[in-house]
Scaffold this active site. Structure first.
Site, PDB file in Angstrom:
ATOM      1  N   GLY A  97       3.845   8.453  -4.194  1.00 17.25           N
ATOM      2  CA  GLY A  97       4.700   8.274  -3.629  1.00 17.25           C
ATOM      3  C   GLY A  97       5.363   7.205  -3.505  1.00 17.25           C
ATOM      4  O   GLY A  97       6.111   7.427  -3.825  1.00 17.25           O
ATOM      5  N   ASP A 209       4.267   9.222   8.346  1.00 17.30           N
ATOM      6  CA  ASP A 209       2.627  10.092   7.338  1.00 17.30           C
ATOM      7  C   ASP A 209       1.940   9.409   7.565  1.00 17.30           C
ATOM      8  O   ASP A 209       1.055   9.403   7.115  1.00 17.30           O
ATOM      9  CB  ASP A 209       3.562   9.156   5.881  1.00 17.30           C
ATOM     10  CG  ASP A 209       2.728   9.852   4.629  1.00 17.30           C
ATOM     11  OD1 ASP A 209       2.781  10.536   4.955  1.00 17.30           O
ATOM     12  OD2 ASP A 209       2.607   9.300   3.352  1.00 17.30           O
TER      13      ASP A 209
END
Length: 348
Positions: A97, A209
């Site tokens: 992503g 993340d």
């Protein structure tokens, strides 16, 4: 005994799930109107439903409602064999992503590096690129042996890319593919992760993340945390909630309708709800990583997206799955890391 408020929160999750399923059954053009009527002005309820829709639509390769430009709007041609500035692209290391990552050789300094090519949307948005450049400078200031270094932000042939330290070894995700990690090794690895987080937090940088795929262990046993702070650098605080669906690294996972792709299982409850986050969201993710290393399974993984988010928001990990040899202090720290209320979680 169930915690106070469990019944109310469980009923609310049931309502969110019902609205999510009902919205999925409608055409995309009809969903906004349906949610206007169904949520009856309850902005928090609508936000939670839209978060689910944003994830599901991203994973099913459908554009989210009112989504900004997406990372994967168009396929990117492989850069293998090409020259970007002084860097000869040697091979593709991965894609996700936050851009494609390549192995490259720097002809000026005669060393191998990692090249992360940024989404094309940056070249078309000067304000966004300027914000990323400011963030990249901050990330480059992180000088710690357990954090992979950012060497620079460069441009060539209309592409913007980060030049990163090339870290040898396996990611923890690759390590976990074979078996759980023993208690002693887990403590050695996670002690180094904690030092990396502490050093970054002292400079005001949050990872956002953290997961096994973003941690590597070199052949010498040195832990390196990857992609530190890139989530914020790529997506501003003001970005819409659908931006969260761009964060997962999608490599090596089947993309089936409604199937979870990993990263949401490491998101803190406040991050999963699209609320502002601080360093405590990293502490939650750290707890998830420790738990997974010890047990060989995710603390909140489930087969579907909605089940995973339900576990993050409502359920406790299976504490009985921890190895009997897990020290009591480690069990206590894990419980404090995985407190759903950020105010009751470990603060540092």
């Amino acid at each position: 005994m169930k915690p106070e408020g469990w019944k109310q929160s469980g009923e609310r999750w049931t309502r969110v799930e019902q609205l999510y399923q009902a919205a999925l059954e409608r055409e995309e053009s009809q969903r906004a109107g349906f949610l206007d009527e169904a949520c009856a002005g309850d902005k928090a309820l609508r936000r939670e439903v839209e978060i689910l829709l944003g994830y599901a639509e991203s994973y099913m390769d459908r554009p989210p409602m009112k989504a900004p430009a997406r990372v994967a709007d168009a396929p990117v041609q492989s850069l293998v064999g090409r020259q970007l500035g002084s860097h000869q692209i040697l091979s593709l290391l991965g894609a996700g992503g936050m851009g494609e990552v390549y192995r490259a050789r720097d002809s000026k300094l005669r060393r191998e590096v990692a090249i992360k090519v940024l989404p094309e949307a940056f070249a078309k948005d000067p304000e966004r690129l300027a914000r990323f450049q400011r963030e990249a400078r901050l990330l480059a200031s992180l000088n710690h042996p357990n954090i992979a270094t950012i060497h620079g932000l460069e441009e060539s042939a209309g592409m913007h890319y980060l030049v990163l330290e090339l870290v040898p070894g396996q990611t923890l995700a690759e390590r976990l593919a074979t078996s759980p990690v023993g208690v002693e090794e887990t403590l050695k690895i996670c002690g180094q992760i904690a030092e990396a987080l502490e050093a970054a937090h002292e400079k005001g940088v949050i990872h956002r993340d953290l997961k096994p795929a973003n941690v590597k262990v070199t052949p010498e046993g040195r832990v390196k945390v990857l992609d530190f702070g890139l989530a914020k650098a790529l997506w501003s605080e003001e970005s819409s909630i659908q931006d969260l669906s761009q964060l997962p690294t999608l490599s090596g996972v089947q993309t089936k309708e409604g199937r979870i792709l990993g990263t949401p299982a490491y998101m803190s409850p406040e991050q999963a709800r699209g609320k502002p986050v601080d360093k405590r969201t990293d502490i939650w993710a750290f707890g998830c990583v420790v738990y997974e290393l010890l047990t060989g399974k995710g603390a909140f993984h489930a087969e579907t997206l909605s089940d995973t988010l339900a576990r993050v928001l409502e359920r406790e990990p299976d504490w009985k799955a921890l190895p009997p040899a897990t020290p009591p202090k480690v069990r206590e720290i894990l419980r404090l890391c995985l407190q759903k209320d950020a105010n009751r979680r470990l603060q540092d």
